[in-house]
Structure formats: structure tokens, C-alpha cells
Design a protein around this motif. Sequence first.
Motif, PDB file in Angstrom:
ATOM      1  N   GLY A  13       0.797  -1.223   0.000  1.00  0.00           N
ATOM      2  CA  GLY A  13       0.000   0.000   0.000  1.00  0.00           C
ATOM      3  C   GLY A  13       0.827   1.269   0.000  1.00  0.00           C
ATOM      4  N   ILE A  14       2.151   1.153   0.006  1.00  0.00           N
ATOM      5  CA  ILE A  14       3.028   2.331   0.063  1.00  0.00           C
ATOM      6  C   ILE A  14       3.252   2.828  -1.357  1.00  0.00           C
ATOM      7  CG2 ILE A  14       5.251   3.223   0.806  1.00  0.00           C
ATOM      8  CD1 ILE A  14       5.371   0.912   2.848  1.00  0.00           C
ATOM      9  N   ASN A  15       2.741   4.009  -1.657  1.00  0.00           N
ATOM     10  CA  ASN A  15       2.640   4.436  -3.047  1.00  0.00           C
ATOM     11  C   ASN A  15       3.700   5.442  -3.471  1.00  0.00           C
ATOM     12  OD1 ASN A  15       1.761   4.820  -5.634  1.00  0.00           O
ATOM     13  ND2 ASN A  15      -0.226   5.663  -5.120  1.00  0.00           N
ATOM     14  N   CYS A  16       3.849   6.523  -2.779  1.00  0.00           N
ATOM     15  CA  CYS A  16       4.598   7.670  -3.301  1.00  0.00           C
ATOM     16  C   CYS A  16       5.986   7.812  -2.702  1.00  0.00           C
ATOM     17  CB  CYS A  16       3.787   8.946  -3.083  1.00  0.00           C
ATOM     18  SG  CYS A  16       2.219   8.922  -3.977  1.00  0.00           S
ATOM     19  N   VAL A  17       6.586   6.733  -2.265  1.00  0.00           N
ATOM     20  CA  VAL A  17       7.923   6.761  -1.688  1.00  0.00           C
ATOM     21  C   VAL A  17       8.818   5.825  -2.501  1.00  0.00           C
ATOM     22  CG1 VAL A  17       9.295   6.428   0.395  1.00  0.00           C
ATOM     23  CG2 VAL A  17       6.915   7.167   0.589  1.00  0.00           C
TER      24      VAL A  17
END
Length: 463
Positions: A53-57
Amino acid sequence: MFSSKTYLNRRMHLKRTLKTGLVLMPGNSESPMNYADNWYPFMQDSTFLYYTGINCVSDLWVLIDIDKDRDILFGDDATPEEMVWTGAAEPMVELAEKSGITMVRPLRELETYVTKRRQQGQKIHFLPPYRAALTLQLAELLGMRHSEIATSASVDLIKAVVAQREIKSDEELREIGKAVDTTVAMHTHAIKNSRPGRTELEIAGELQSIAIGAGGNIAFPIILTINGQYLHNHPTQNRLEKGDLVLCDCGAENTMGYTGDMTRTFPAGERFSDLQRNVYDIVLDAHNTAVSGLEPGVMFKDLHLLASTKLVEGLTQIGLMKGNADDAVAAGAHTLFFQCGLGHMMGLDIHDMENLGEQYVGYTPELTKSTEFGLQSLRLGKALQEGFVVTVEPGLYFNPFLIDAWRAEGRFDDFVNYDAVEKMKDFGGIRIEEDFAITASGSKLLGKALAKTPEAIEALKNS
């Protein structure tokens, strides 16, 4: 993000499927446009996104140590100096907590952890990389030549990921629905605002602003063209003129990475010509016929061939083809006008999981992907299941280069009226595409309804 329980359960399911080994799951890094600090818009790896779920890193790795029942996030907190440029960045511990991960380690410890597990003889699972930089990273991490990486990817992991990701949960369907709704807004704008005197790029820029304004971005480079005879023709400074057909194939990606993908074809002026309407109706009939067959257990390849037969029947009625439609399709004569596949899987990727290999995603060990022209572009052939999300997009394309080449060869003379087809070389192309979820008893159209018949498109255009 969904709840941490969603991602925890997804990883638990993967562990139960694989049973043993160490899963390497890299996120994406930034990719420079023309120098190191000028990046393309960041897009997270979809499998990493699905399980975390970690998208913008960027520059994160998750290791799933199945034998020790341990999930570890490897990454570095932004330094104060880095935050001078980027602003506040969420600490790794907080990102991990949202993903249901309790162990966090700095990125420099990744190589030590993997090396130790390799030396202990633990099986290493990784997916085939699609970026050259990651191929080199994996080669260094695993002590392999970079040329060995693609062939060393874990088939067990590929199959496990495909089996899991191809069935969309209710919460995923809601997110896909949001992306499709934005896609509908993009197409509505395109139909209403495409008119003689405007350029393709002007309109495409406005469509991208709709996607960005909804909180995400475009799911793929917009196709908006008066030259729809070419399958993936991106917008240029071509200026629309009365009598042109405009083919618009675009989609939005929402804030969580889920996508929509639709196509409409419409006149630049106020109305379709009689010929344009006739050809459009042929494509619409093929589209509706295929949609009516969507249900669990049906082979998508069979729907592709059914739609192809409907296209041939329509072309025969207007004098462009001749003979028996089934025989024409069996011979491949329809591919003069329909060179691509009927549709594809859709989800976190616009061509969902295509980086894992079309044979694994769209086919089975018993059903292999064709190498024949036309059929080789059918990305999905296997039986549909409840929970699949697919596109349906038949089309007719009058490509003058293909017409000239095949006529010179005498190819399919028994089925093609080349004298009549010769007059269609400046016609363009027509495609109609919508997105569907496969249900227990059939299918469900995703997103808001959008004008699809010639009459409805003209009414929307002139409203």
C-alpha cells in the motif's frame, strides 16, 4: 491506503501459497528525464503497491521471509537536508505500521540480510524486473550476471502473484470504479470539446488536467488522434477538420494506483457521415455481442473470435469482405481490419500484471499464446472468473500500408474485396472500449455510463 489488515492478509496468503523461501519485493526508484535531479512522475511498482500500500515513496524494499514468518521494510528516513527540497516525509516506521509491518531496517542492511539467507541455502523468489537499473541491482544483490536475472525469476512467485491479484476484492472494485468515473469525465470532455480548428494536443492536455485534478494522473499516455487507423497513435499538432473521426483512448489512475481504460470514437464535426455511422455500428454490434457473453467459465479467446466474426459479417454487408465469416476468421482475413486483441485484464496496471508475462497472466499451461498476426496481440485468452476486471475493445482499422502490402501479395483474395477497400484507405479507425467486472452470473459495467451509440454521442457533442 486500505487498512493495514488488508496488506497483512495479502502477504499471509502469499506465504501460505509459496510455503518456503525469501521473497524480494522491490519498490521503484526515481527515474531521471534528462539529468539526475529532474525526474519523471513517480510510479510505484504495482506488485509492491499491492502487498504494502506504500505508493509515493521511492527506494524501498520489502522482504518476506516465509521460513521465519517475518516481513521487513528496508528504507531510509529522509534527512533534514533532503527535506529542504521535498518537505516533510513520513518516517519509515509509520509507513510500515500502515502496511502491517513491524520490522524496519535501513537500506544498507539489505545486502547483508539477503547474503546471509543465500549462504544458508534459502530459496530466493523475485519477479522479472522491467527496469534496467533494477536488473543491475538484483544481479549485484544475488551475485549473478545481469544476463541471468530475467531467466532466474521465480515462476512460483509469478504464478502466486497472478492468482492473487487477478481476483479483485470489493474494496479494489470500488477504487477501480473511481478511476473509471474520472475516465468517463475525461471522455465526456473530449467528445464535447473536440471540434474543427482545435489540435489533438490541446484536447489531450485538457484530459490530463482532469486526471490530475482528480488526485491521480493519466494511467498511460493519452491516445487522441484523427489517424485512428494506427492502434497507438499519440496526439500531435494535427488540427481537427470537419469530416474527421477522432479516436480517444485514455484512462485515469487514481490516488491508490487503480486505473480506468476506455475508448470512444466520434466526429470532429456535429455528425457522423453515413459511412462513418455504418462502420461505427459494425464495431458497436461486435462490442455488444462480446459484452453479452461475459460470464465465469467463458474463454475470452472465444469472445475475441466471436467479435471478429461479427466484424466480418458487418464488413461483408457493406461490401468490403465476402465469403463465409467463420472461414474468414479461421483464415485470419479479418486481421486486415482488426489487428489487436479484444481486451485485457485491468487493475493496478492498465494492462494488469503484464510485466509478469502474458502467458502467465492471460493464458494457462494448456492454452498457450498464439504467434499468429492478430491473435498474438490478444493478451487475455483463458476462461473468465468471478472477480476478474477486463476491458472489451473491438475495432476496425483501415491501415493503408497494410492494405497495400496485402493486396500486392494477393493475401486473402477469397475474402477481401480490395477494390472496395481501396476507397477506405483514408477512413481512419474506430474503437469502442469499456471496463467490466466479472460477477457470479455475468458482468457489471464499471463506472458511470457514457454515450456509446452514434445517436447518444451526437447528442452529447451538440448539447
